[in-house]
Design a protein around this motif. Structure first.
Motif, short mmCIF file in Angstrom:
data_model
loop_
_atom_site.label_atom_id
_atom_site.label_comp_id
_atom_site.label_asym_id
_atom_site.label_seq_id
_atom_site.Cartn_x
_atom_site.Cartn_y
_atom_site.Cartn_z
N LEU A 12 26.63 15.21 -14.82
CA LEU A 12 27.63 14.51 -15.61
C LEU A 12 27.53 14.90 -17.09
N GLN A 13 26.31 15.09 -17.55
CA GLN A 13 26.11 15.52 -18.93
C GLN A 13 26.64 16.94 -19.14
N LYS A 14 26.34 17.81 -18.18
CA LYS A 14 26.76 19.22 -18.29
C LYS A 14 28.27 19.35 -18.36
N TYR A 15 28.94 18.54 -17.55
CA TYR A 15 30.40 18.64 -17.49
C TYR A 15 31.08 17.57 -18.34
N LYS A 16 30.29 16.97 -19.27
CA LYS A 16 30.82 16.09 -20.31
C LYS A 16 31.66 14.94 -19.76
N CYS A 17 31.07 14.25 -18.80
CA CYS A 17 31.71 13.07 -18.23
C CYS A 17 31.17 11.82 -18.93
N ASP A 18 32.03 11.08 -19.56
CA ASP A 18 31.62 9.88 -20.29
C ASP A 18 31.66 8.68 -19.33
N ILE A 19 30.56 8.48 -18.63
CA ILE A 19 30.49 7.44 -17.60
C ILE A 19 29.23 6.62 -17.81
N CYS A 20 29.33 5.33 -17.58
CA CYS A 20 28.15 4.46 -17.64
C CYS A 20 27.41 4.61 -16.32
N VAL A 21 26.14 5.02 -16.37
CA VAL A 21 25.35 5.30 -15.17
C VAL A 21 24.13 4.38 -15.10
N ASP A 22 23.94 3.78 -13.93
CA ASP A 22 22.74 2.98 -13.67
C ASP A 22 21.98 3.56 -12.49
N SER A 23 20.66 3.50 -12.55
CA SER A 23 19.81 4.03 -11.48
C SER A 23 19.08 2.90 -10.78
#
Length: 734
Positions: A336-347
């Protein structure tokens, strides 16, 4: 249509593909693949060569060798078995030899757990193998067919992973090709660019390689993985044309308009789909997403699919400790970082140790109060009760309670003599193992252990290799042991105990702990001296002061009775079936006692519960040598009524018959000199081996007329070994 488990359908796929060879070692929960293939072989449904190695490392070596030789090769394993084989996996990918390995994913020990999570498969990510991940029984079948095609297209070994005990064992409806010819047509004929057997053009495999050649090798491996990425869509399309089932490197459910998407691997995906339907009925815009390929990792495809989502929850059935999340979470975050996706991510880390995952759990994962500052949530953790004081369950067996003077070992005229130690006297010895254990009725393990320990009055430290003896006595949080106890895996028990013993002696010399006699005892069985033989022999050759006790129950009993090297020839097991093409185990039982004697250790002995007085005296001698000289080894024939298929009440007579037919002779090798302690031929108690075989369900088929040649050969082998033993007993130089 089949109604089958993942393991069963994997075996069917292997049969239909027509593999040449399977090198394997049984480990739960993948063992059923080998068991089903062995049954098919016995029935004449496949001609695959089944090689039962003595451990997973060797099984991987068998597979590598067969691949180099140009065969179509298959393997199946799990958990620590995968890790034990891990050293071999980059060898196979680095030299570019294709094969397929199924992995029924399971918790990596320790502490020991045999339930399913994903802590094993993540160790494979850097091995250079393409990795499929099947979330259903249907996918196990389909991916196995696609995997061999991919492997041979890109010249790489390929793994097919699925959830242990969930996908591996749960039966579901699934489809397979009715005609093997359909499979053969899709898979095609294997072609080898170079033949190992071309004597006119000999090749060298696995050269010594430094820079710059090694980086070129690795670059070519990278290119092969990228080739796999490019041709996978075409393979999926070709498979869809003949099966009607379409696949991509990912799969999603109700994600098109979702605000929040839950990502997880394996069988949990199917559970989460039901949860998504429930939440959709309540108006929540949620979806679920999974990967069907871990390598090559579909980073671009994942990012494109998730680009417009507000929230992503990534649930891992393992943790990469210290990285604040599991491997799936880290790789998706990086994508997601590589393809510049602005998403809230939880693990999330969930389901470790095979903890069940229900629809209600999936619903809750969508609603957890995530803490954005660390972005990691362990789901299903319960706060334990704090204990103010330690509870030992039993009063400790200190030396003053065991030093009863019942059994004394003294040296007279240059030889050890055991004084006392009668059966009646030693009943006064407190038991180191409590009666609260889970062994089967008639199990010989605890009988033999209690007989061994009756003769040893010094404090003891016990180390158990994995096996029934360990499993039935240490179910957390309780323990059956009143003395110090350690567990380590099959392949490394003796080495571990040598470290325990040596640090004790060092601490005693430095005055850090009181000096005194401690007997260090390793307890092995259930095939532990197959996979653990190398460690045991190396420990013996180094001469550490400890005792190795083997309860030989003639099979890998703790995993459901697969053949071990000590299983009698002709005995049926779950990997030596009876059928028109098989009569049970095809080779003779291993003589571990003579192997240990060849290591020239001070004391080696065989014992049997049917001769308890002899047992006790030998145990006392073994303890003396273990304290004062070096490694001593004692082997007992140990009954397993569940898998020997006999009456638990009659086990002592079954053991006695094994002694009287000379299958299990009673003798000792002391300071290199062999002494036969009981000769049934001279006493007139000798019986034919057939009389012993017919006492057990696992071998009674051998007394049929059709197997008389097998029994004859078995009798000849037993007679040969016994006559050799008699000769050694009569000549101190043999």
């Amino acid at each position: 249509m089949e109604f089958a488990s993942g393991n069963e359908i994997a075996a069917i796929a292997v049969r239909q593909i027509g593999y040449d060879i399977m090198g394997y070692y049984p480990i739960t929960p993948s063992t059923q693949v080998a068991e089903n293939l062995d049954l098919m072989k016995a029935e004449g449904k496949t001609d695959i060569i089944m090689i039962a190695a003595e451990g997973e490392h060797s099984a991987a070596g068998v597979c590598y060798g067969a691949s180099v030789g140009g065969g179509r090769v298959f393997n199946a394993t799990s958990a620590n078995g995968l890790l034990y084989a891990l050293e071999q996996l980059p060898v196979q990918s680095g030299t570019r030899y294709p094969m397929v390995m199924n992995i029924a994913c399971r918790t990596v020990s320790g502490p020991l757990s045999i339930k399913g999570d994903h802590s094993d498969i993540m160790y494979m990510l850097n091995c250079g193998w393409p990795i499929f991940f099947a979330h259903s029984v249907q996918q196990v079948y389909d991916f196995n067919l696609i995997a061999i095609r991919l492997a041979e297209k890109v010249q790489l070994p390929v793994a097919v992973a699925y959830d242990g005990f969930f996908t591996s064992h749960q039966k579901k409806k699934c489809y397979r090709f009715a005609n093997d010819s359909s499979v053969h047509s899709f898979v095609g004929k294997k072609e080898m660019k170079y033949s190992l057997y071309d004597m006119e053009n000999p090749i060298t495999v696995g050269s010594y390689m430094n820079e710059p050649d090694l980086i070129h090798n690795r670059y070519q491996l990278h290119l092969a993985m990228e080739k796999a990425r490019k041709i996978l869509p075409q393979l999926f399309r070709e498979y869809a044309e003949i099966s009607g089932r379409t696949y991509e490197t990912w799969e999603s459910y109700r994600c098109d308009d979702a605000d929040t998407i839950l990502i997880l691997l394996g069988s949990s995906y199917d559970t989460a789909m039901v949860a998504v339907d429930k939440l959709r009925e309540q108006g929540e815009k949620v979806g679920v997403f999974t990967l069907t390929m871990l390598r090559p990792f579909p980073a671009k495809e994942i990012s494109a699919r998730l680009k417009k989502v507000k929230n992503v929850i990534i649930a891992d059935r393992q943790d990469s400790y210290g990285a604040v999340g599991g491997n799936l979470s880290m790789e998706i975050r990086a994508a997601l970082q590589k393809y510049k996706c602005d998403i809230c991510v939880d693990s999330i880390v969930y389901g470790l140790g095979g903890k069940d995952f229900y629809v209600e759990d999936a619903v809750e994962l969508f609603h957890l109060p995530y803490q954005r500052e660390n972005n990691l949530y362990y789901y299903g953790v319960e706060k334990g009760e704090k204990r103010e004081k330690r509870d030992n369950f039993f009063a400790p067996l200190t030396e003053d309670k065991t030093k009863l003077g019942l059994t004394k070992v003294i040296k007279e005229n240059g030889a050890l003599q055991v004084k006392g130690g009668t059966i009646n006297e030693t009943t006064a010895m407190p038991k180191r193992i409590a009666p609260g254990h889970g062994a089967c009725p008639g199990c010989g393990i605890l009988v033999n252990l209690n007989l061994l320990l009756r003769a040893i009055e010094d404090p003891v430290v016990l180390l158990f290799q994995t096996g029934c003896g360990m499993i039935v006595t240490t179910a957390y949080p309780k323990t059956s042991f009143k003395v110090p106890y350690v567990h380590n895996l099959f392949q490394n028990g003796a080495a571990t105990l040598s470290g325990i013993a040596e640090i004790c002696y060092r601490k005693q010399e430095k005055g850090e702990i009181p000096k005194g006699d401690i007997v260090f005892i390793m307890v092995s069985g259930d095939g532990g001296m197959d996979i653990g033989m190398g460690s045991a022999l190396a420990t013996a050759l180094r001469g550490h002061r400890l005792l190795i006790f083997e309860y030989d129950n003639g099979g890998y009993m703790n995993t459901g009775y697969q053949l071990s090297y000590s299983t009698p020839r002709g005995a049926k097991s779950s990997t030596s079936h009876i059928g028109k093409n098989q009569y049970g185990k095809s080779f003779a039982h291993k003589d571990m006692t003579q192997i240990m004697a060849a290591a020239d250790i001070p004391y080696v002995a065989t014992v049997a519960e049917s001769n308890p007085a002899d047992f006790i005296k030998k145990a006392a001698k073994a303890a003396y040598y273990a304290k004062n000289r070096g490694v001593s080894y004692v082997k007992a024939l140990s009954a397993c009524p569940l898998n020997w298929n006999d009456n638990p009440a009659n086990e002592r007579s079954v053991i006695a018959a094994a002694v009287d037919c000379c299958y299990f002779p009673l003798y000792e090798v002391e300071e290199g000199i062999t002494k036969l302690n009981y000769n049934p031929v001279e006493t007139g108690k000798n019986i034919p081996v057939a009389d012993w075989l017919k006492m057990m369900g696992r071998t009674k088929h051998l007394v049929k007329e059709e197997y008389k040649e097998i029994v004859k050969e078995l009798q000849e082998e037993i007679d040969r070994r016994f006559k050799k033993l008699v000769e050694k007993s009569e000549n101190k130089y043999l």
